[in-house]
Design a protein around this motif. Structure first.
Motif, short mmCIF file in Angstrom:
data_model
loop_
_atom_site.label_atom_id
_atom_site.label_comp_id
_atom_site.label_asym_id
_atom_site.label_seq_id
_atom_site.Cartn_x
_atom_site.Cartn_y
_atom_site.Cartn_z
N LEU A 63 -60.89 44.14 13.84
CA LEU A 63 -60.31 45.71 13.67
C LEU A 63 -61.34 46.19 14.65
N ARG A 64 -62.54 46.06 14.59
CA ARG A 64 -63.73 46.83 15.20
C ARG A 64 -63.50 46.79 16.69
N GLU A 65 -63.33 45.51 17.11
CA GLU A 65 -63.34 45.08 18.65
C GLU A 65 -62.15 45.55 19.17
N VAL A 66 -60.86 45.25 18.35
CA VAL A 66 -59.69 46.00 18.95
C VAL A 66 -59.82 47.59 19.01
N LEU A 67 -60.51 48.08 18.06
CA LEU A 67 -60.53 49.61 18.52
C LEU A 67 -61.22 49.93 19.35
N LEU A 68 -62.57 49.32 19.64
CA LEU A 68 -63.48 49.59 20.61
C LEU A 68 -62.76 49.45 22.05
N ALA A 69 -62.20 48.30 22.11
CA ALA A 69 -61.34 47.93 23.35
C ALA A 69 -60.13 49.06 23.71
N ALA A 94 -69.71 44.85 29.64
CA ALA A 94 -69.00 44.92 28.45
C ALA A 94 -68.08 43.72 28.08
N ALA A 95 -67.60 43.13 29.17
CA ALA A 95 -66.58 42.08 28.65
C ALA A 95 -67.26 40.91 28.24
N LEU A 96 -68.66 40.71 28.39
CA LEU A 96 -69.39 39.54 27.79
C LEU A 96 -69.26 39.42 26.16
N ASP A 97 -69.44 40.55 25.52
CA ASP A 97 -69.34 40.59 24.19
C ASP A 97 -68.12 40.43 23.54
N TYR A 98 -67.13 40.90 24.34
CA TYR A 98 -65.57 40.69 24.09
C TYR A 98 -65.30 39.23 23.96
N ALA A 99 -65.72 38.59 24.89
CA ALA A 99 -65.62 37.28 25.27
C ALA A 99 -66.30 36.55 23.96
N ARG A 100 -67.67 36.69 23.92
CA ARG A 100 -68.44 35.91 22.88
C ARG A 100 -68.10 36.21 21.41
N PHE A 101 -67.31 37.38 21.15
CA PHE A 101 -66.81 37.63 19.75
C PHE A 101 -65.68 36.45 19.38
N ILE A 102 -64.79 36.36 20.44
CA ILE A 102 -63.78 35.37 20.10
C ILE A 102 -64.57 34.00 19.86
N SER A 103 -65.11 33.38 20.79
CA SER A 103 -65.71 32.23 20.72
C SER A 103 -66.80 32.18 19.45
N TRP A 137 -54.00 34.63 27.30
CA TRP A 137 -53.08 35.07 26.30
C TRP A 137 -53.91 35.59 25.17
N ILE A 138 -55.00 34.96 24.56
CA ILE A 138 -55.77 35.39 23.58
C ILE A 138 -56.40 36.60 23.97
N ILE A 139 -56.90 36.96 24.97
CA ILE A 139 -57.50 38.32 25.41
C ILE A 139 -56.47 39.36 25.26
N SER A 140 -55.40 38.88 26.23
CA SER A 140 -54.19 39.82 26.14
C SER A 140 -53.79 40.55 24.50
N LEU A 141 -53.61 39.32 23.94
CA LEU A 141 -53.07 39.65 22.62
C LEU A 141 -54.15 40.57 21.83
N VAL A 142 -55.33 40.10 21.82
CA VAL A 142 -56.41 40.76 20.79
C VAL A 142 -56.54 42.09 21.54
N HIS A 152 -58.91 40.12 32.91
CA HIS A 152 -59.23 38.89 33.75
C HIS A 152 -60.76 38.62 33.56
N VAL A 153 -61.46 39.63 33.73
CA VAL A 153 -62.91 39.26 33.52
C VAL A 153 -63.38 38.69 32.23
N THR A 154 -62.77 39.58 31.18
CA THR A 154 -63.16 38.73 29.93
C THR A 154 -62.68 37.36 29.73
N GLN A 155 -61.70 37.06 30.20
CA GLN A 155 -60.90 35.59 30.33
C GLN A 155 -61.84 34.57 31.00
N LEU A 156 -62.44 35.07 32.02
CA LEU A 156 -63.07 34.36 33.00
C LEU A 156 -64.51 33.78 32.28
#
Length: 492
Positions: free
Chosen positions: A21-27, A259-268, A323-328, A340-344
């Motif tokens: 919820l936090r990351e989705v709101l922030l994004a 900024a994208a780095l922590d969005y990606a790391r949050f999922i992993s 798809w995961i990045i797009s959905l979240v 795209h950057v977060t997915q990479l």
């Protein structure tokens, strides 16, 4: 140990749901803007110096020793608590002074690619978050003291409370148009956490009265504490040096990448926090009292199960990263470029997810056995490999290098920690069976997968069908799956 894992797992699950919820709101509200990059940089700048002296002092020093002292010698257990509390109080005071006085220099080193305006906002956030350092450290000590008594409430709710504070700060910053409230969410969350933690351990009577402690107790415990943590003194330097290097590379690739780095790391990191961290923390207390043979027998049961779960999840994350990045995330200010950057970045992290998860548990087992010399050697090689990948390849690979470095780091840690614990055979015997399944699964997009929401449904169906069938036809993996079912049924 399994019951402790279940308690921590559900606590981590609640924390991750709050984190989503936090990351989705922030994004949605701020995307991959300079404000988010500044917030991420300030949080790293706050926690890097803190983690220099808290992570290993508490997990590899305080908790295993306290668990051993608790039943056999209450005076030594009390002496250990007060000695650790004194060290952390001094360290937190020095850290806060450093963050407030040297903010300009520190941020300049951490994010050399930021503009002057971006650095100025980061410094503002840093000084606010720095005020929360004493509460962050105190809450951590109280949670490890509670774990030393076999209770995991504070540890299991920490992530949820932090996310609640950051959610409140995010909403307040957006509604009131005041960016500084993003940082205040962190500080206020840990103030509440530390007060609540103190109230819990005081109510149970787990804080010993200082007057009951003899100087000889303190001296003896301090000597043993030093003996335990001494081999680990350079690990925080390597860990935080790696964090600094990773952030510096990300900043040179631009604020969107940062900024994208922590969005990606949050999922992993979600899987690691859900599975490996609860199991590792529960194991620290339990394994500390086991013999070497009992420890190995326990790990021989646990590691195949972790591999059976983590490798399919890892391949699923990699194959469906976009798809995961797009959905979240993809809504509001989080546009297609951000996706795209977060997915990479996520793609590389996903391929190494399984190795990071299993190696985390093995590293905690090494610490619980007080084999901290081995911990240092394993960590040193893994972190140096990660930094070399980042600095040598970032111009060639761009944002993808950050995920690739994380993948290399996880694999190196797994290979070396398994070898240190004598588990190489059990790890590679499972990899031999799981590798063909992973390879076959990664070929599925060549045959099918449609676009849009139907494609997501199809991806989930293929994941379930492929891995369910593959595990069912391989006897070794089928036996591992039965262990999961049996353990889960018993825990319920």
């Amino acid at each position: 140990m399994f019951k402790s894992f279940v308690q921590l797992f559900f606590g981590s699950l609640a924390g991750k749901l709050a984190g989503v919820l936090r990351e989705v709101l922030l994004a949605g509200l701020f995307g991959t803007s300079s404000m988010v990059a500044a917030l991420r940089a300030a949080q790293s700048a706050t926690l890097v110096p803190v983690n220099f002296f808290t992570a290993d002092a508490l997990s590899a020093g305080f908790l295993p020793l306290y668990a051993r002292y608790r039943d056999s010698d209450a005076r030594r257990a009390g002496a250990l608590f007060w000695w650790t509390a004194l060290l952390l109080a001094v360290a937190s005071t020095i850290t806060v002074a450093f963050l407030l006085a040297a903010a300009h220099v520190w941020i300049g080193l951490l994010v050399p690619g930021f503009t002057a305006a971006e650095r100025s906002l980061t410094i503002e956030f840093l000084r606010i978050m720095g005020l929360g350092v004493p509460f962050y450290i105190a809450g951590g000590l109280f949670s490890y003291l509670e774990m030393g008594h076999g209770v995991y409430t504070l540890a299991s709710t920490r992530a949820t409370l932090q996310s609640a504070g950051l959610i409140a700060g995010t909403l307040a910053a957006y509604v009131l148009k005041s960016p500084s409230l993003l940082a205040w969410g962190f500080t206020i969350a840990y103030f509440v956490y530390s007060v609540w933690g103190y109230a819990r351990i005081a109510r149970h009577g787990w804080i010993p009265i200082p007057s009951a402690l003899a100087r000889s107790d303190i001296h003896s415990v301090a000597s043993e504490f030093w003996h335990v943590v001494k081999p680990l003194l350079l690990i925080p330097v390597l860990l935080q040096g790696n964090t600094i290097a990773e952030r510096a590379v990300a900043s040179m690739l631009g604020v969107t990448t940062f900024a994208a780095l922590d969005y990606a790391r949050f999922i992993s990191d979600t899987g690691i926090l859900l599975f490996a961290v609860p199991l590792g923390l529960a194991g620290l207390s339990a394994i500390s009292t086991m013999t070497e043979q009992e420890t190995k027998a326990s790990l021989v049961r646990v590691v195949p199960v972790l591999l059976l779960v983590s490798i399919p999840v890892s391949m699923g994350m990699a194959l469906n990263s976009q798809w995961i990045i797009s959905l979240v995330y993809q809504r509001g200010h989080f546009d297609s470029t951000s996706t795209h950057v977060t997915q990479l970045i996520l793609w590389g992290y996903a391929f190494g997810f399984w190795a990071q998860l299993v190696s985390y548990v093995l590293m905690k087992a090494l610490s619980a056995r007080l084999l901290n010399g081995a911990v240092f050697r394993v960590m040193a090689v893994g972190l140096v490999a990660n930094m070399l990948v980042n600095f040598c390849l970032y111009r060639l690979l761009g944002p993808a290098v950050l995920g690739l470095g994380g993948c290399v780091y996880g694999v190196v840690l797994l290979v070396l920690s398994a070898r240190a614990l004598g588990l190489t055979k059990i790890v590679f015997s499972r990899l031999v069976w799981l590798a063909p399944g992973a390879g076959g699964y990664m070929l599925i997009p060549l045959v099918c997968f449609t676009q849009g929401q139907l494609g997501i449904v199809e991806a989930v169906a293929w994941f379930a069908v492929w891995w369910g069938a593959f595990i069912a036809i391989v006897p070794v993996l089928r036996a591992d799956a039965r262990v999961i079912v049996a353990k889960w049924s018993k825990a319920r």
